[in-house]
Design a protein around this motif. Structure first.
Motif, PDB file in Angstrom:
ATOM      1  N   GLU A 160       0.844  -1.192   0.000  1.00 54.92           N
ATOM      2  CA  GLU A 160       0.000   0.000   0.000  1.00 54.92           C
ATOM      3  C   GLU A 160       0.882   1.245   0.000  1.00 54.92           C
ATOM      4  O   GLU A 160       1.379   1.671   1.043  1.00 54.92           O
ATOM      5  CB  GLU A 160      -0.924  -0.004   1.222  1.00 54.92           C
ATOM      6  CG  GLU A 160      -1.980  -1.092   1.185  1.00 54.92           C
ATOM      7  CD  GLU A 160      -2.951  -0.982   2.343  1.00 54.92           C
ATOM      8  OE1 GLU A 160      -2.928   0.051   3.057  1.00 54.92           O
ATOM      9  OE2 GLU A 160      -3.727  -1.935   2.542  1.00 54.92           O
ATOM     10  N   PHE A 161       1.086   1.803  -1.153  1.00 52.07           N
ATOM     11  CA  PHE A 161       1.953   2.968  -1.302  1.00 52.07           C
ATOM     12  C   PHE A 161       1.190   4.257  -1.006  1.00 52.07           C
ATOM     13  O   PHE A 161      -0.028   4.324  -1.128  1.00 52.07           O
ATOM     14  CB  PHE A 161       2.513   3.043  -2.724  1.00 52.07           C
ATOM     15  CG  PHE A 161       3.478   1.951  -3.067  1.00 52.07           C
ATOM     16  CD1 PHE A 161       4.749   1.929  -2.520  1.00 52.07           C
ATOM     17  CD2 PHE A 161       3.117   0.942  -3.945  1.00 52.07           C
ATOM     18  CE1 PHE A 161       5.647   0.933  -2.850  1.00 52.07           C
ATOM     19  CE2 PHE A 161       4.005  -0.062  -4.285  1.00 52.07           C
ATOM     20  CZ  PHE A 161       5.273  -0.073  -3.738  1.00 52.07           C
ATOM     21  N   ASN A 162       1.955   5.274  -0.644  1.00 54.16           N
ATOM     22  CA  ASN A 162       1.401   6.607  -0.452  1.00 54.16           C
ATOM     23  C   ASN A 162       2.243   7.579  -1.282  1.00 54.16           C
ATOM     24  O   ASN A 162       3.289   8.051  -0.840  1.00 54.16           O
ATOM     25  CB  ASN A 162       1.437   6.992   1.029  1.00 54.16           C
ATOM     26  CG  ASN A 162       0.820   8.360   1.277  1.00 54.16           C
ATOM     27  OD1 ASN A 162       0.252   8.967   0.373  1.00 54.16           O
ATOM     28  ND2 ASN A 162       0.953   8.866   2.486  1.00 54.16           N
ATOM     29  N   PHE A 163       1.811   7.854  -2.487  1.00 51.76           N
ATOM     30  CA  PHE A 163       2.597   8.656  -3.418  1.00 51.76           C
ATOM     31  C   PHE A 163       2.248  10.141  -3.298  1.00 51.76           C
ATOM     32  O   PHE A 163       1.821  10.778  -4.261  1.00 51.76           O
ATOM     33  CB  PHE A 163       2.385   8.173  -4.853  1.00 51.76           C
ATOM     34  CG  PHE A 163       2.919   6.797  -5.120  1.00 51.76           C
ATOM     35  CD1 PHE A 163       4.043   6.327  -4.458  1.00 51.76           C
ATOM     36  CD2 PHE A 163       2.308   5.972  -6.040  1.00 51.76           C
ATOM     37  CE1 PHE A 163       4.552   5.065  -4.709  1.00 51.76           C
ATOM     38  CE2 PHE A 163       2.800   4.698  -6.308  1.00 51.76           C
ATOM     39  CZ  PHE A 163       3.925   4.240  -5.633  1.00 51.76           C
ATOM     40  N   ASN A 164       2.450  10.703  -2.129  1.00 55.14           N
ATOM     41  CA  ASN A 164       2.122  12.111  -1.890  1.00 55.14           C
ATOM     42  C   ASN A 164       3.334  12.969  -1.550  1.00 55.14           C
ATOM     43  O   ASN A 164       3.200  14.150  -1.248  1.00 55.14           O
ATOM     44  CB  ASN A 164       1.098  12.229  -0.756  1.00 55.14           C
ATOM     45  CG  ASN A 164      -0.270  11.704  -1.167  1.00 55.14           C
ATOM     46  OD1 ASN A 164      -0.711  11.943  -2.290  1.00 55.14           O
ATOM     47  ND2 ASN A 164      -0.919  10.968  -0.276  1.00 55.14           N
ATOM     48  N   SER A 165       4.514  12.385  -1.591  1.00 55.81           N
ATOM     49  CA  SER A 165       5.721  13.095  -1.182  1.00 55.81           C
ATOM     50  C   SER A 165       6.538  13.541  -2.396  1.00 55.81           C
ATOM     51  O   SER A 165       6.572  12.853  -3.418  1.00 55.81           O
ATOM     52  CB  SER A 165       6.573  12.186  -0.291  1.00 55.81           C
ATOM     53  OG  SER A 165       7.740  12.847   0.135  1.00 55.81           O
ATOM     54  N   PHE A 166       7.190  14.699  -2.266  1.00 51.21           N
ATOM     55  CA  PHE A 166       8.099  15.163  -3.313  1.00 51.21           C
ATOM     56  C   PHE A 166       9.314  14.231  -3.360  1.00 51.21           C
ATOM     57  O   PHE A 166       9.959  13.991  -2.345  1.00 51.21           O
ATOM     58  CB  PHE A 166       8.559  16.595  -3.033  1.00 51.21           C
ATOM     59  CG  PHE A 166       9.570  17.116  -4.036  1.00 51.21           C
ATOM     60  CD1 PHE A 166       9.151  17.740  -5.199  1.00 51.21           C
ATOM     61  CD2 PHE A 166      10.930  16.978  -3.810  1.00 51.21           C
ATOM     62  CE1 PHE A 166      10.070  18.223  -6.127  1.00 51.21           C
ATOM     63  CE2 PHE A 166      11.866  17.459  -4.727  1.00 51.21           C
ATOM     64  CZ  PHE A 166      11.433  18.082  -5.883  1.00 51.21           C
ATOM     65  N   VAL A 167       9.614  13.724  -4.545  1.00 52.94           N
ATOM     66  CA  VAL A 167      10.753  12.821  -4.726  1.00 52.94           C
ATOM     67  C   VAL A 167      11.681  13.406  -5.792  1.00 52.94           C
ATOM     68  O   VAL A 167      11.242  13.686  -6.914  1.00 52.94           O
ATOM     69  CB  VAL A 167      10.284  11.411  -5.154  1.00 52.94           C
ATOM     70  CG1 VAL A 167      11.484  10.519  -5.484  1.00 52.94           C
ATOM     71  CG2 VAL A 167       9.443  10.773  -4.055  1.00 52.94           C
ATOM     72  N   HIS A 168      12.941  13.604  -5.433  1.00 52.20           N
ATOM     73  CA  HIS A 168      13.941  14.110  -6.378  1.00 52.20           C
ATOM     74  C   HIS A 168      14.159  13.092  -7.492  1.00 52.20           C
ATOM     75  O   HIS A 168      14.296  13.422  -8.652  1.00 52.20           O
ATOM     76  CB  HIS A 168      15.250  14.375  -5.623  1.00 52.20           C
ATOM     77  CG  HIS A 168      16.375  14.864  -6.458  1.00 52.20           C
ATOM     78  ND1 HIS A 168      17.032  14.063  -7.378  1.00 52.20           N
ATOM     79  CD2 HIS A 168      16.994  16.068  -6.519  1.00 52.20           C
ATOM     80  CE1 HIS A 168      18.000  14.758  -7.956  1.00 52.20           C
ATOM     81  NE2 HIS A 168      17.994  15.986  -7.464  1.00 52.20           N
ATOM     82  N   LYS A 169      14.223  11.826  -7.113  1.00 50.88           N
ATOM     83  CA  LYS A 169      14.330  10.671  -8.012  1.00 50.88           C
ATOM     84  C   LYS A 169      15.741  10.374  -8.521  1.00 50.88           C
ATOM     85  O   LYS A 169      15.972   9.338  -9.156  1.00 50.88           O
ATOM     86  CB  LYS A 169      13.356  10.781  -9.195  1.00 50.88           C
ATOM     87  CG  LYS A 169      12.943   9.424  -9.760  1.00 50.88           C
ATOM     88  CD  LYS A 169      11.773   9.563 -10.714  1.00 50.88           C
ATOM     89  CE  LYS A 169      11.520   8.258 -11.432  1.00 50.88           C
ATOM     90  NZ  LYS A 169      12.546   7.970 -12.425  1.00 50.88           N
ATOM     91  N   ASP A 170      16.679  11.251  -8.266  1.00 45.01           N
ATOM     92  CA  ASP A 170      18.072  10.959  -8.634  1.00 45.01           C
ATOM     93  C   ASP A 170      18.991  11.526  -7.560  1.00 45.01           C
ATOM     94  O   ASP A 170      20.027  12.118  -7.854  1.00 45.01           O
ATOM     95  CB  ASP A 170      18.389  11.566 -10.000  1.00 45.01           C
ATOM     96  CG  ASP A 170      19.527  10.837 -10.711  1.00 45.01           C
ATOM     97  OD1 ASP A 170      19.910   9.747 -10.250  1.00 45.01           O
ATOM     98  OD2 ASP A 170      20.032  11.351 -11.727  1.00 45.01           O
ATOM     99  N   PHE A 171      18.569  11.321  -6.320  1.00 43.81           N
ATOM    100  CA  PHE A 171      19.235  11.922  -5.166  1.00 43.81           C
ATOM    101  C   PHE A 171      20.392  11.029  -4.719  1.00 43.81           C
ATOM    102  O   PHE A 171      20.239  10.166  -3.867  1.00 43.81           O
ATOM    103  CB  PHE A 171      18.217  12.098  -4.041  1.00 43.81           C
ATOM    104  CG  PHE A 171      18.657  13.031  -2.935  1.00 43.81           C
ATOM    105  CD1 PHE A 171      18.444  14.392  -3.032  1.00 43.81           C
ATOM    106  CD2 PHE A 171      19.262  12.539  -1.789  1.00 43.81           C
ATOM    107  CE1 PHE A 171      18.831  15.254  -2.013  1.00 43.81           C
ATOM    108  CE2 PHE A 171      19.649  13.391  -0.766  1.00 43.81           C
ATOM    109  CZ  PHE A 171      19.434  14.751  -0.880  1.00 43.81           C
ATOM    110  N   PHE A 172      21.553  11.223  -5.321  1.00 41.83           N
ATOM    111  CA  PHE A 172      22.727  10.444  -4.928  1.00 41.83           C
ATOM    112  C   PHE A 172      23.971  11.314  -5.042  1.00 41.83           C
ATOM    113  O   PHE A 172      23.905  12.470  -5.479  1.00 41.83           O
ATOM    114  CB  PHE A 172      22.830   9.158  -5.755  1.00 41.83           C
ATOM    115  CG  PHE A 172      23.393   9.324  -7.141  1.00 41.83           C
ATOM    116  CD1 PHE A 172      24.535   8.655  -7.518  1.00 41.83           C
ATOM    117  CD2 PHE A 172      22.769  10.147  -8.085  1.00 41.83           C
ATOM    118  CE1 PHE A 172      25.061   8.781  -8.801  1.00 41.83           C
ATOM    119  CE2 PHE A 172      23.275  10.285  -9.360  1.00 41.83           C
ATOM    120  CZ  PHE A 172      24.432   9.601  -9.713  1.00 41.83           C
TER     121      PHE A 172
END
Length: 207
Positions: A160-172
């Motif tokens: 059960e995902f909660n896709f409500n957060s800001f995600v950079h997606k390449d944060f390394f």
């Protein structure tokens, strides 16, 4: 002075410009026009937050070129193995993520795509397309590929995902810079946020 910097995995080219004791970066994205547009959209949505992203001083939209702030050469991947920096870099990176996730909500005017199984499948396919052949010196069989995706598809559907957060997606580490003259989490300079999306809070940490 004007000279080209070592490139990254993208199709963008970067040049350092030095003039009157000041330094700037020229970002040439003519080979990635779609990504350039996305970067500007995200930038306009987060530029007023209390985080360190390169300021954009000038934009040539037709040619996909921008003059941006120069964060220097102290990128995390060059420092992370030095005990003097290790724990501090991790802390300021995590603190920056906490700030981002606490100050951006999905109801904001930031128009981002939402993470999905399609996105997830594209990312895990790197294991089949690149890692498996590298280790085994051959491509995975059709049966192994089929079983691989079936297992992940089943697992994904049972969470059960909660896709409500800001995600950079390449944060390394290659996209983070140590800015020693700034305070707190702002010592962490963040670049390459054009693939940002709405997703799970933990995604950037896992990444």
């Amino acid at each position: 002075s004007f000279f080209k910097l070592v490139g990254d995995a993208s199709g963008r080219n970067y040049y350092r410009i030095k003039s009157k004791n000041k330094s700037y970066i020229l970002m040439d994205s003519k080979n990635e026009k779609k990504q350039f547009k996305k970067l500007l959209e995200v930038y306009n949505g987060i530029k007023n937050l209390d985080i360190s992203i390169p300021k954009i001083y000038s934009i040539d939209s037709d040619n996909c070129v921008a003059i941006i702030e120069d964060f220097g050469d102290q990128r995390f991947d060059n420092l992370i193995y030095d005990k003097k920096y290790n724990n501090h870099l991790i802390k300021i990176a995590i603190d920056s993520l906490i700030y981002l996730k606490n100050n951006i909500n999905k109801n904001s005017k930031l128009n981002l795509p939402t993470f999905s199984y399609k996105t997830f499948k594209k990312e895990i396919s790197e294991f089949i397309d690149w890692y498996y052949p590298f280790v085994h010196n051959k491509k995975a069989s059709a049966l192994n590929v089929k079983n691989f995706y079936e297992v992940w598809d089943s697992l994904y559907k049972n969470i059960e995902f909660n896709f409500n957060s800001f995600v950079h997606k390449d944060f390394f580490c290659n996209n983070l810079f140590f800015l020693k003259n700034r305070l707190g989490h702002k010592k962490c300079g963040i670049i390459d946020y054009q693939d940002a999306c709405w997703g799970e809070q933990s995604l950037d940490i896992i990444s």
